[in-house]
Design a protein around this motif. Sequence first.
Motif, PDB file in Angstrom:
ATOM      1  N   ILE A  47      40.490  50.324  48.847  1.00  0.00           N
ATOM      2  CA  ILE A  47      39.712  50.522  47.619  1.00  0.00           C
ATOM      3  C   ILE A  47      38.224  50.605  47.926  1.00  0.00           C
ATOM      4  CG2 ILE A  47      41.432  49.503  46.084  1.00  0.00           C
ATOM      5  CD1 ILE A  47      39.834  47.007  45.918  1.00  0.00           C
ATOM      6  N   VAL A  48      37.815  50.085  49.086  1.00  0.00           N
ATOM      7  CA  VAL A  48      36.409  50.268  49.477  1.00  0.00           C
ATOM      8  C   VAL A  48      36.186  51.728  49.868  1.00  0.00           C
ATOM      9  CG1 VAL A  48      34.592  49.503  51.016  1.00  0.00           C
ATOM     10  CG2 VAL A  48      36.331  47.906  50.294  1.00  0.00           C
ATOM     11  N   MET A  93      45.719  45.819  40.987  1.00  0.00           N
ATOM     12  CA  MET A  93      45.688  44.369  41.164  1.00  0.00           C
ATOM     13  C   MET A  93      47.081  43.773  41.008  1.00  0.00           C
ATOM     14  SD  MET A  93      42.793  43.560  42.083  1.00  0.00           S
ATOM     15  CE  MET A  93      41.742  44.931  42.497  1.00  0.00           C
ATOM     16  N   GLY A 112      37.407  58.947  59.627  1.00  0.00           N
ATOM     17  CA  GLY A 112      37.653  59.951  58.594  1.00  0.00           C
ATOM     18  C   GLY A 112      37.987  61.310  59.174  1.00  0.00           C
ATOM     19  N   PHE A 118      42.425  49.575  37.826  1.00  0.00           N
ATOM     20  CA  PHE A 118      42.238  48.182  38.250  1.00  0.00           C
ATOM     21  C   PHE A 118      43.489  47.363  37.985  1.00  0.00           C
ATOM     22  CE2 PHE A 118      41.098  43.831  37.089  1.00  0.00           C
ATOM     23  CZ  PHE A 118      40.445  43.427  38.228  1.00  0.00           C
ATOM     24  N   PHE A 153      50.954  38.083  35.694  1.00  0.00           N
ATOM     25  CA  PHE A 153      51.489  38.686  36.916  1.00  0.00           C
ATOM     26  C   PHE A 153      52.884  38.158  37.204  1.00  0.00           C
ATOM     27  CE2 PHE A 153      46.901  39.048  38.120  1.00  0.00           C
ATOM     28  CZ  PHE A 153      46.867  40.423  38.073  1.00  0.00           C
ATOM     29  N   PHE A 194      40.052  35.276  38.460  1.00  0.00           N
ATOM     30  CA  PHE A 194      40.230  36.732  38.403  1.00  0.00           C
ATOM     31  C   PHE A 194      39.352  37.333  37.307  1.00  0.00           C
ATOM     32  CE2 PHE A 194      42.104  40.531  39.604  1.00  0.00           C
ATOM     33  CZ  PHE A 194      43.004  40.310  40.620  1.00  0.00           C
ATOM     34  N   PHE A 234      48.765  44.295  44.241  1.00  0.00           N
ATOM     35  CA  PHE A 234      48.269  43.361  45.267  1.00  0.00           C
ATOM     36  C   PHE A 234      48.842  41.960  45.040  1.00  0.00           C
ATOM     37  CE2 PHE A 234      44.211  46.074  45.553  1.00  0.00           C
ATOM     38  CZ  PHE A 234      44.843  46.935  46.408  1.00  0.00           C
ATOM     39  N   LEU A 272      35.747  42.948  48.682  1.00  0.00           N
ATOM     40  CA  LEU A 272      37.074  42.957  49.297  1.00  0.00           C
ATOM     41  C   LEU A 272      37.404  41.556  49.808  1.00  0.00           C
ATOM     42  CD1 LEU A 272      39.531  44.404  50.480  1.00  0.00           C
ATOM     43  CD2 LEU A 272      38.142  44.980  52.447  1.00  0.00           C
ATOM     44  N   ILE A 316      46.485  43.644  53.016  1.00  0.00           N
ATOM     45  CA  ILE A 316      45.037  43.617  53.241  1.00  0.00           C
ATOM     46  C   ILE A 316      44.530  45.026  53.528  1.00  0.00           C
ATOM     47  CG2 ILE A 316      43.258  42.777  54.834  1.00  0.00           C
ATOM     48  CD1 ILE A 316      44.803  40.149  54.963  1.00  0.00           C
ATOM     49  N   ALA A 359      35.886  53.829  46.940  1.00  0.00           N
ATOM     50  CA  ALA A 359      34.541  53.793  46.352  1.00  0.00           C
ATOM     51  C   ALA A 359      33.618  54.722  47.113  1.00  0.00           C
ATOM     52  CB  ALA A 359      34.006  52.371  46.384  1.00  0.00           C
ATOM     53  N   VAL A 360      33.758  54.762  48.432  1.00  0.00           N
ATOM     54  CA  VAL A 360      32.862  55.614  49.218  1.00  0.00           C
ATOM     55  C   VAL A 360      33.056  57.077  48.839  1.00  0.00           C
ATOM     56  CG1 VAL A 360      32.204  56.347  51.527  1.00  0.00           C
ATOM     57  CG2 VAL A 360      32.803  53.975  51.123  1.00  0.00           C
ATOM     58  N   ALA A 382      41.348  61.524  60.849  1.00  0.00           N
ATOM     59  CA  ALA A 382      42.424  61.464  59.856  1.00  0.00           C
ATOM     60  C   ALA A 382      42.601  62.819  59.198  1.00  0.00           C
ATOM     61  CB  ALA A 382      42.111  60.394  58.814  1.00  0.00           C
ATOM     62  N   ARG A 420      30.784  46.245  47.265  1.00  0.00           N
ATOM     63  CA  ARG A 420      32.219  46.458  47.150  1.00  0.00           C
ATOM     64  C   ARG A 420      32.950  45.979  48.397  1.00  0.00           C
ATOM     65  NH1 ARG A 420      35.498  48.660  42.915  1.00  0.00           N
ATOM     66  NH2 ARG A 420      37.492  48.872  43.877  1.00  0.00           N
ATOM     67  N   CYS A 451      44.323  46.790  50.307  1.00  0.00           N
ATOM     68  CA  CYS A 451      43.149  46.314  49.560  1.00  0.00           C
ATOM     69  C   CYS A 451      41.895  46.978  50.109  1.00  0.00           C
ATOM     70  CB  CYS A 451      42.977  44.804  49.698  1.00  0.00           C
ATOM     71  SG  CYS A 451      44.158  43.824  48.804  1.00  0.00           S
ATOM     72  N   ALA A 452      41.840  47.089  51.438  1.00  0.00           N
ATOM     73  CA  ALA A 452      40.641  47.649  52.051  1.00  0.00           C
ATOM     74  C   ALA A 452      40.442  49.095  51.627  1.00  0.00           C
ATOM     75  CB  ALA A 452      40.738  47.545  53.562  1.00  0.00           C
ATOM     76  N   ILE A 488      40.447  39.059  48.549  1.00  0.00           N
ATOM     77  CA  ILE A 488      41.410  38.412  49.443  1.00  0.00           C
ATOM     78  C   ILE A 488      41.299  36.891  49.303  1.00  0.00           C
ATOM     79  CG2 ILE A 488      42.027  38.093  51.870  1.00  0.00           C
ATOM     80  CD1 ILE A 488      41.224  41.046  52.235  1.00  0.00           C
ATOM     81  N   ILE A 529      28.552  50.244  47.324  1.00  0.00           N
ATOM     82  CA  ILE A 529      29.525  50.234  48.416  1.00  0.00           C
ATOM     83  C   ILE A 529      29.409  48.952  49.242  1.00  0.00           C
ATOM     84  CG2 ILE A 529      30.155  51.395  50.564  1.00  0.00           C
ATOM     85  CD1 ILE A 529      29.466  54.015  49.031  1.00  0.00           C
ATOM     86  N   TYR A 554      45.379  56.134  55.238  1.00  0.00           N
ATOM     87  CA  TYR A 554      45.083  57.402  55.893  1.00  0.00           C
ATOM     88  C   TYR A 554      44.703  58.464  54.851  1.00  0.00           C
ATOM     89  CZ  TYR A 554      47.176  61.721  57.855  1.00  0.00           C
ATOM     90  OH  TYR A 554      47.465  62.986  58.213  1.00  0.00           O
ATOM     91  N   PHE A 593      41.096  57.804  54.038  1.00  0.00           N
ATOM     92  CA  PHE A 593      40.151  58.268  55.063  1.00  0.00           C
ATOM     93  C   PHE A 593      40.105  59.786  55.125  1.00  0.00           C
ATOM     94  CE2 PHE A 593      40.233  53.918  56.811  1.00  0.00           C
ATOM     95  CZ  PHE A 593      38.866  53.752  56.902  1.00  0.00           C
ATOM     96  N   LEU A 638      38.431  54.323  41.417  1.00  0.00           N
ATOM     97  CA  LEU A 638      38.033  53.292  42.379  1.00  0.00           C
ATOM     98  C   LEU A 638      38.310  51.892  41.865  1.00  0.00           C
ATOM     99  CD1 LEU A 638      35.121  51.956  41.481  1.00  0.00           C
ATOM    100  CD2 LEU A 638      34.183  53.996  42.486  1.00  0.00           C
ATOM    101  N   GLY A 639      39.000  51.811  40.714  1.00  0.00           N
ATOM    102  CA  GLY A 639      39.501  50.513  40.287  1.00  0.00           C
ATOM    103  C   GLY A 639      38.480  49.661  39.573  1.00  0.00           C
TER     104      GLY A 639
END
Lengths: 502, 648
Positions: free
Chosen positions: A425-426, A400, B588, A396, B78, B146, A403, B188, A419, A429-430, B591, B184, A422-423, B192, B181, A292, A295, A388-389
């Motif tokens: 991080i997209v 990671m 967005g 990063f 890790f 990785f 995760f 993702l 998940i 980037a935006v 939120a 990117r 993880c999402a 995963i 993007i 959140y 976003f 943004l990793g």
Amino acid sequence: MSNLTILILIPLITALTVLFAKTTAQIRWISLIGSVIQLAVAALLMKAYYAERAAGNTAQMLFEYRCNWFTPLNIEYYVGIDGISLVMIMMTAFVVVAGILISWKVETLTKEFFFLLLMLSMGAYGFFISLDLFTLFFFLEVAVIPKFLLIGIWGSGKKEYSAMKLALMLMGGSALVMVGILATYFNSDTGNGAHTFDLLKIAAQQIPYNAQLFIFPLLFVGFGVFTALFPFHTWVPDGHSSAPTAGSMFLAGISMKLGGYGCLRVATYLMPQAAEHYSGIIVLLATIAIVYGAFATLMQKDLKYINAYSSVSHCGFILLGIGMMTKTALIGAVMQMVSHGVMTALFFGAIGMIYERTHTREVEKLGGLLKTIPFLATIYIISGLCSLGLPGLSGFVSEMTIFMGAWQRPDAYHRIATILSCASIVVTAVYILRAAGKAMMGPITNEHYLHLEDATWNEKIASVVLTLGILAIGIAPFWLINLIEPDTQLIMNGIARGITGN
Amino acid sequence: MSSLNIVLIPLLPLAVFLLLGLFGRKYLSKFAGVIATFSVAVAAFLSLSTAYSYFFITGKTEGVYQKLEVMKFTWLQFAPNISIDMGMLIDPISVMMLVVVTFVSLMVHVFSLGYMKGEARYATYYAYLGLFTFSMLGLVLSTNIFQIYMFWELVGVSSFLLIGYYFEKPSAVAASKKAFIVTRFADLGFLIGILILGFNAETLDFGTLIQRLTDPTSTYLQGSVASSFLGISSLTWGLVMVFLGGAGKSAMFPFHIWLPDAMEGPTPVSALIHAATMVVAGVYLVARLFPVFSFDVAALDVVTYVGAFSAILAAVIACTQTDIKRVLAYSTMSQIGYMMFSLGVSRYGGEHGLGYMASMFHLFTHAFFKSLLFLGAGAVIHMVHSNEMSDMGGLRKSMPITHITFLIACLAIAGVPPFAGFFSKEEILLAAFHSNKLIYVLALFTSGLTAFYMFRLYFSIFWSKETQHTTDAHHDEHDHGEGTLSMKIPLIILGICAISSGFVPIASWITSDGLPLETHIDMAFSVAPVALGLGGILLALFLYKKANPRPDTIATSMGGFYRAAHRKFYMDELYLFITKKIIIKLVGRPAAWIDKNIVDGFMNFIAAVTALFSELIKGLQSGKLQQYAAYYFAGVLCFVLLFIYLWH
């Protein structure tokens, strides 16, 4: 006199010396020299720490020192460090040097400004080395109060509102922490009916399970307010955006980490069973903060608001790492504290330096800065890429690791949380690329920007110091992991022992 | 083959990046190109020598090419069994990629000496090229899944920087953002996938992972097949997720939308990144994990159909585009589709591994003729200052070298014997024919389309109407003629490669199991594709050799289909709809609104209640003595009454 106390004394002495300085130049240089000495001391400390460990010293805390402060209540001045505190101290020392360099041009009430910055840093150092809950709380408060003044006096925008909001919410958090610490104290038992504030002793003796269930939320939420735990994060955007540049750097880089450190060192370490019990809720809140927050960042139009909301999202990773209750995730949480501390300080520093020149932080009004002030724009982009990793930079590595740790929880609930995180991080980037693409790249929007002066020497040094920090973690994370791994193991042992119940 | 040589290959471009990135702008801007080109030349030489010694001297043990690991160390631990190890993996495909990457990079470096001359950020350009080359080499040499992900991201960011090189152009900024993007988002999936595969195999190391997930007796493989989610085994999930990342980078449907826009970057960059190297990373990734894929038919089917669909979709769109770089971009997507489905129809070992070999072969030949096409297009754009076909025509006289080399590349991609593309495409079609007739038919049809749109491009640029460029050129002071020698040499060298690379015996070097594969070109089999290719060329000749109204008539008669293809089947609109409308407006904005009004509103509400309460009771502390006295007596009275009540 223990050698750790020096970490508190140097900022204190520097701050007091600043009060007697005659000219602005003296104030600046004294503060800078003091903070550089502190950085050198931190580096030496790290060296000594390595030496001790290499020599086979397996004590949990090194360089311990204790003396009674108030005997009737067993309040002690008790300090010591392990790997986790050590990396936090290093991070703080880096951020303080950079913050002082970036504040070089503060003209109004210069003396008071630097005095407060140094006091704030002293609070942070004290907090990180304290092993006595009372001392720890004392330093936490020392680190809060200067922020109110820093924002209220040197801030911008609706600064009175923001300062008040920040101070009240953090005070609210501290109040919970205070209650939690007192409850812990009265549930502790040194054997002969006396109570103690000694962190290690409390950890060793285990607080009764029912008491843990009551105390843990107090401590975790209390510290959580500092580290932008949802829904207590709303001080972050207003506070950061109103704060002066160095204020934002300290706030996001150091203060928010006090909370994360507290959640880990005090709440989770002392009450592992309760932490396990509540970990589902922590994961939930952390995931909400991450997703959140990301976003909400998308809709921000002010560079500082973007970074402030993004801090909410990134600090969510710290809590996620703690909530996942695996060793890898805990390591990741600590790394994220360090990484985010350095990265966000650089980010706010870059924004502050740009704002000083363009007098606006509105993304829509900026444009083409990469052409006119390439150094600063590049720094902004580097911090953005770290945020943004991008591999090779610190973000990063820590994300990671979290995760990886999170994925070790095989049930659907934790998988979904992982998940979703993880999402995020997209989304990161935006929003980073939106801001960088509009403000740093693109056509120049204002003729005035053509005549901007790029970074001055002090700003360059500050940026380079922090950038090197980011790179050091990003390229060679093993030194960081080697430092914090044994100590997260101890926390994990506590959790494991708590769960098996012996 | 010393390990020092191999380590130097990626480190040289990195050194260039650091040197030029830090000091280029101020001190080295004049020599930037020469320094960078020289170091890449050394890297290319080292790669060739590595390839030579690997394929001919040291690589084989008992007839099988081995996987060698050089310089491996633990980078990030890790957990006890999960770590990122950095190292360099030397095996047939990585060695081939080393050669391709350094060689094409060298050609692009040389070409750019002329093409980018006079650019204000000349040094920065070469610094970025160095960063890209380093990351790409790191990617192909990765020993750990990785590690490949890290370099994957670095490649992405160098692509971002290079597409956005002309950052003052909003379209370039938008394109660079979009590329980053979209990939990117696909990454993702990759991440995963790594988590799933890594935790199933309890390792991130390629060698161990492949070994554990391909041994039918291993508990790891059994575990990952047994555990399922939504009825699909976790092994399939992991592989499909990884493939998703590969599809993003390799511009497969539906992630292809970034590639045409990426043409906003300087043209040599398109030749390097968006034609020969980075966009084939997805193919490389699938090839790297191929032993595992080959155990999972479901995942391979996804690869096959995504690849085949992308191949034909891109070919159809390419027929309608008018920007020459976009035509080439779609053609790249189409050719990568070939490589993908070729992997998809392949199986592991011996004859069954034909598709694998063919895919790598096509990757190899494609790198040369496609980068040649892009560099040729660059030379054309350099001269006419436009990307639009309508601004070109009749350039064969003024640009003889470009013309000849471009023609060679077009013949190569059209699959005309004996040019390079013929051989590799032939193997792909053969592999498809033996395994999946539907795919074979689609591929055959696509190869006809390929010949058509490539020669449409060729005739429109070099024949068609005789434009004024040839005559006006001398008056235009910005005109560069055909370009400098540094631009012509790479064209000639790549032209030679486009002819000869089909004769490289890839089949005996690069196979799924490391054993040489016997291949032969079956004349009877070749008739259909070659005939279709020639048909496409003739059709293009008929329509585009001279300016005439026929193409427009056909376009009009195709009506809606043509318009849809011309608008790229509205994928960009869909992308904008998803990002602008759904993500920003539907997620967005709420939120941000909730945060401002509800969460923060609640905090402010608490504050307001506190303030209201204090407002209500503050009258009690008025400071008026009489009032206090009154309260005092009232209090006393209350107590008196209380005591009386209690003791009476």
